[in-house]
Design an enzyme around this catalytic site. Sequence first.
Site, PDB file in Angstrom:
ATOM      1  N   SER A  98       9.101 -45.420  55.897  1.00 43.93           N
ATOM      2  CA  SER A  98       8.397 -46.839  55.432  1.00 43.93           C
ATOM      3  C   SER A  98       9.632 -48.035  55.663  1.00 43.93           C
ATOM      4  CB  SER A  98       8.077 -47.010  54.092  1.00 43.93           C
ATOM      5  OG  SER A  98       9.157 -46.422  53.035  1.00 43.93           O
ATOM      6  N   ASN A 154       0.946  -1.319  -0.120  1.00 44.77           N
ATOM      7  CA  ASN A 154       0.035   0.013   0.235  1.00 44.77           C
ATOM      8  C   ASN A 154       0.725   1.335   0.004  1.00 44.77           C
ATOM      9  OD1 ASN A 154      -2.509   1.544   0.094  1.00 44.77           O
ATOM     10  ND2 ASN A 154      -2.790   1.542   2.282  1.00 44.77           N
TER      11      ASN A 154
END
Length: 593
Positions: free
Chosen positions: A506, A145
Amino acid sequence: MADERLVRISTAGSVDDGKSTLIGRLLFDSHAILDDQYAAIERSSSLTGESGVNLALLTDGLRAEREQKITIDVAYRYFATPKRRFIIADTPGHAQYTRNMVTGASRADVAVLLVDVRQGMTAQSKRHAFIASLLRVPHVVVAVNKMDLVGFDESRFQTVVAEFLAFAERLQLNDLTFIPISALEGDNIVNRSQKTPWHSGPSVLEFLENVHVSGRVNQVDFRLPIQCVIRPDHSFRGFAGQVASGKIRVGEEVMVLPSGIRTKIREIAAPEGAATIATTEQSVVVRLTDEVDLSRGDMLVRPRNPAETTTAFEAMICWMADAPLSVNAPCVLMHTTREVTAQIRQVLYRLNVETASREDDALIGLNDIARVVVTTAKPIFADPYERNRATGSFVLVDPHSNQVLAAGMITRTSTTLLDAPTLGGRVVWLTGLSGAGKSTLSDAVASALRAAHIPVLQLDGDTLRAGLNADLGFSPEGRTENIRRAAEIAQIASSQGLIVLCSFISPEQAQRDNARRIIGADFLEVHVKCDVDTCAARDPKGLYAQAKSGDVTNFTGITASYEEPANADLIIDTSSLTQSEAAQALLDAVRKR
């Protein structure tokens, strides 16, 4: 069928490149502006001190847009010529409105990208070209443009063309057309301009009137998402929906997704009456030869060519929410007529749309484009976006506010994504004496995984005993039950795709064996090894001192034994490794696993 006479256009470009002016000129010169519309913009132009009529005001309808002379929201304009009908989406040029351009270009047949001949390729020009490529817009017009401001110099035009082509080499743009224009003066907008005798190509309108657009939709793969069931009385049962792609005829065999039931098309009813064929983008009601249970969200396909039924896929998304993306946050995925609960499980990378490069570990914020992994609670029936835009696109919505979070394009449909190690589904069981460094390791690895957008859950004895396991004591039976419950929780979480980091003393091998039995193949036992004297010297909780004074009984390592793992998957000796070395060793093991 897809309407060849209807062309959907999206415009984009940097601020002040002239998008709105181009559209205004296109409408004005093609005699698509009504007299009262022209009078209104003529009055608006005089109020803002314009020397002439500002045609950009046709699309810039918001007060803020007219005051700032920029486009903010997506504006749609409809017009027609003797040859075709058009829908134009005028999208804003600011980077902060990237999501608006994605919205406008999502269904476009043609993207018109404006470039100011004086500025050349800006960051926003590259951003818009990238999005057009990402959305697989079939045709791209690069309108160079303001040629009037450089005297319609061909060399300046060719410089922009060369610059654009150099960037486009990294993109997937199938059809590129370059047109020199002056939107303000109307050169090469509707008619070819005598000021550019060196340009042998079409004007903008000539291109739009002659471009082939039927390829925008998939004409091969039949997909009919069911929108609703039509049952006016007991004698009629029809299934309504818009054909997403492909076509089907009366008498042809179809398959129902997700059930897989096969039947045949008995009747097809279209808005104009009974039909023998249903084609792409046509809204129809079909009746089947068998009594089959279908509902909204189901899909009719051909048995030998079904969509993929999947609960996990990769996609490119444009993030549209103000708040940044949060991995694993629940959302609603809207795909064809199906709505399911979903999560973004992983961010693979963010795209820098100005350089077409990937950026890892980046925060995904407003307007960002990223490649992600999405999982759904129920299956969807999808195709890759590149093959089928209708069944390859989706929207993510906040389930609480109904705000649109993202628009997405499916790049890969595969349930095997759930098996990717980066998506979790593992339990890392850290066992060792108190003070060995289990929690420290868990915290370090969790931070690293979360930074990589991998979902993590941390479990430890203190946390569970403060709530869920508050009813348990420290007797052998109480400890065993504490570990069993922890393993059950870890198994549930890992089955949902999380990496679970468990920090539990554990002390008995039997406890850990039971945890492995509960969790299964996803169990990774890590012995965080450290001698009692070193642990006692650290004594982070002061328990060793209390145990030695007799204030704490049954304390592992002092008054109770600890059975070292006989066949641990990994041993990390924290008495000889630094914290960072130990954390890296564990992280490497998790990633490898």
